[in-house]
Design an enzyme around this catalytic site. Structure first.
Site, PDB file in Angstrom:
ATOM      1  N   LYS A  14      41.212  37.414  37.020  1.00 39.61           N
ATOM      2  CA  LYS A  14      40.196  38.505  36.491  1.00 39.61           C
ATOM      3  C   LYS A  14      40.149  38.225  34.833  1.00 39.61           C
ATOM      4  CE  LYS A  14      41.759  42.346  38.102  1.00 39.61           C
ATOM      5  NZ  LYS A  14      42.933  41.969  38.885  1.00 39.61           N
ATOM      6  N   ARG A  89      40.279  51.316  39.907  1.00 40.49           N
ATOM      7  CA  ARG A  89      41.229  50.855  40.745  1.00 40.49           C
ATOM      8  C   ARG A  89      41.275  51.868  41.967  1.00 40.49           C
ATOM      9  NH1 ARG A  89      44.310  47.253  37.070  1.00 40.49           N
ATOM     10  NH2 ARG A  89      45.725  46.152  38.115  1.00 40.49           N
ATOM     11  N   ARG A 128      52.742  32.658  35.653  1.00 47.73           N
ATOM     12  CA  ARG A 128      52.298  33.312  34.541  1.00 47.73           C
ATOM     13  C   ARG A 128      53.516  34.375  33.640  1.00 47.73           C
ATOM     14  NH1 ARG A 128      47.571  37.823  34.972  1.00 47.73           N
ATOM     15  NH2 ARG A 128      49.190  39.322  35.370  1.00 47.73           N
ATOM     16  N   ARG A 134      55.240  39.423  30.359  1.00 46.62           N
ATOM     17  CA  ARG A 134      54.864  40.870  30.751  1.00 46.62           C
ATOM     18  C   ARG A 134      56.162  41.105  32.061  1.00 46.62           C
ATOM     19  NH1 ARG A 134      48.862  41.473  32.800  1.00 46.62           N
ATOM     20  NH2 ARG A 134      50.005  42.873  34.456  1.00 46.62           N
ATOM     21  N   ARG A 146      52.768  45.474  43.320  1.00 51.02           N
ATOM     22  CA  ARG A 146      51.291  45.864  42.586  1.00 51.02           C
ATOM     23  C   ARG A 146      50.381  45.189  43.769  1.00 51.02           C
ATOM     24  NH1 ARG A 146      52.425  41.966  37.764  1.00 51.02           N
ATOM     25  NH2 ARG A 146      50.082  42.035  37.323  1.00 51.02           N
TER      26      ARG A 146
HETATM   27  P1  AMP Z   1      46.530  44.630  34.904  1.00 50.95           P
HETATM   28  O1  AMP Z   1      46.589  44.052  33.421  1.00 50.95           O
HETATM   29  O2  AMP Z   1      45.085  44.887  35.261  1.00 50.95           O
HETATM   30  O3  AMP Z   1      47.182  43.725  35.837  1.00 50.95           O
HETATM   31  O4  AMP Z   1      47.271  46.074  34.805  1.00 50.95           O
HETATM   32  C1  AMP Z   1      48.561  45.921  34.383  1.00 50.95           C
HETATM   33  C2  AMP Z   1      49.169  47.483  35.081  1.00 50.95           C
HETATM   34  O5  AMP Z   1      48.456  48.644  34.262  1.00 50.95           O
HETATM   35  C3  AMP Z   1      48.701  47.955  36.676  1.00 50.95           C
HETATM   36  O6  AMP Z   1      49.830  47.329  37.562  1.00 50.95           O
HETATM   37  C4  AMP Z   1      48.645  49.259  36.423  1.00 50.95           C
HETATM   38  O7  AMP Z   1      50.229  49.866  36.262  1.00 50.95           O
HETATM   39  C5  AMP Z   1      48.117  49.668  35.024  1.00 50.95           C
HETATM   40  N1  AMP Z   1      46.607  49.911  35.276  1.00 50.95           N
HETATM   41  C6  AMP Z   1      45.834  48.952  34.674  1.00 50.95           C
HETATM   42  N2  AMP Z   1      44.346  49.476  35.189  1.00 50.95           N
HETATM   43  C7  AMP Z   1      44.815  50.635  35.639  1.00 50.95           C
HETATM   44  C8  AMP Z   1      43.748  51.337  36.377  1.00 50.95           C
HETATM   45  N3  AMP Z   1      42.525  51.163  36.400  1.00 50.95           N
HETATM   46  N4  AMP Z   1      44.410  52.410  37.030  1.00 50.95           N
HETATM   47  C9  AMP Z   1      45.839  52.615  36.950  1.00 50.95           C
HETATM   48  N5  AMP Z   1      46.492  51.899  36.535  1.00 50.95           N
HETATM   49  C10 AMP Z   1      46.320  50.863  35.793  1.00 50.95           C
END
Ligand code: AMP
Length: 190
Positions: A14, A89, A128, A134, A146
């Site tokens: 994404k 989400r 990654r 991260r 996740r």
């Molecule tokens: P990402 O960078 O999109 O992979 O998000 C990393 C982490 O941030 C996720 O595993 C969640 O813990 C948190 N996170 C990001 N976006 C959301 C969302 N829309 N709702 C809840 N948690 C989120």
């Protein structure tokens, strides 16, 4: 105005695809994960709270995430449109986004879903993790959690947007450019 929801499990690409879409369509990119990570770096209360969920691979509570998202959208009053990356989400987040955009005379134009198999996701994320720094990319148990969160809470949104005729699935395996071209084809029909 085009408002796109970029959708797919963790590791689907994404963030990578968002970069190409932003420059081609002149959109504002909002990644809720990036916003949380910025707050974690700033060591503020939101960051501390988010970190406690993110470190386990769980989702941050809806109320907190929705409030934050609204603030970021509000800070870009003059935008041509948005790419929502990693948001919504959950169903409450999708409902809140619809209501919020409607109040502003806007709507989600499409959900673009990157479709990738689980085993490919795990190896992409572990890879990654070698240079992203991260913590949630470095541990296979967290990665699997996740992906589990995605299937139990997020995947349902395919139905949410399909019901509005806004769901478009795109094969998420191939070169970055090939996948971008697939997305452009969909966007250019909107
Ligand atoms: P990402 O960078 O999109 O992979 O998000 C990393 C982490 O941030 C996720 O595993 C969640 O813990 C948190 N996170 C990001 N976006 C959301 C969302 N829309 N709702 C809840 N948690 C989120």
């Amino acid at each position: 105005m085009i408002n796109l929801v970029l959708f797919g499990p963790p590791g689907a690409g994404k963030g990578t695809q968002a970069k190409n879409l932003i420059s081609k369509y002149n959109l504002v990119h909002i990644s809720t994960g990036d916003v949380f990570r910025k707050n974690i770096k700033a060591e503020n209360a939101l960051g501390l709270l988010a970190k406690s969920y993110m470190d386990k691979g769980g989702l941050v509570p809806d109320e907190v995430t929705i409030k934050m998202l609204k603030e970021v959208v509000e800070s870009h009053g003059e935008a041509n449109g948005f790419i929502f990356d990693g948001f919504p989400r959950t169903t409450p987040q999708a409902d809140a986004l619809d209501i919020f955009l409607k109040e502003k005379g806007m709507a989600v134009s499409a959900m673009l879903a990157l479709e990738v198999e689980d085993d490919v996701l795990v190896s992409r994320l572990l890879n990654r993790g070698k240079d992203s720094g991260r913590a949630d990319d470095a541990d296979e148990t967290i990665i699997r959690n996740r992906i589990k969160e995605y299937y139990t809470k997020t995947a349902i949104l395919k139905g949410f947007y399909s019901d509005q005729n806004k769901y478009f699935g795109v094969e998420g395996v191939g070169s970055v450019e090939e996948i971008s071209e697939r997305l452009y084809k969909v966007i250019d029909t909107l």
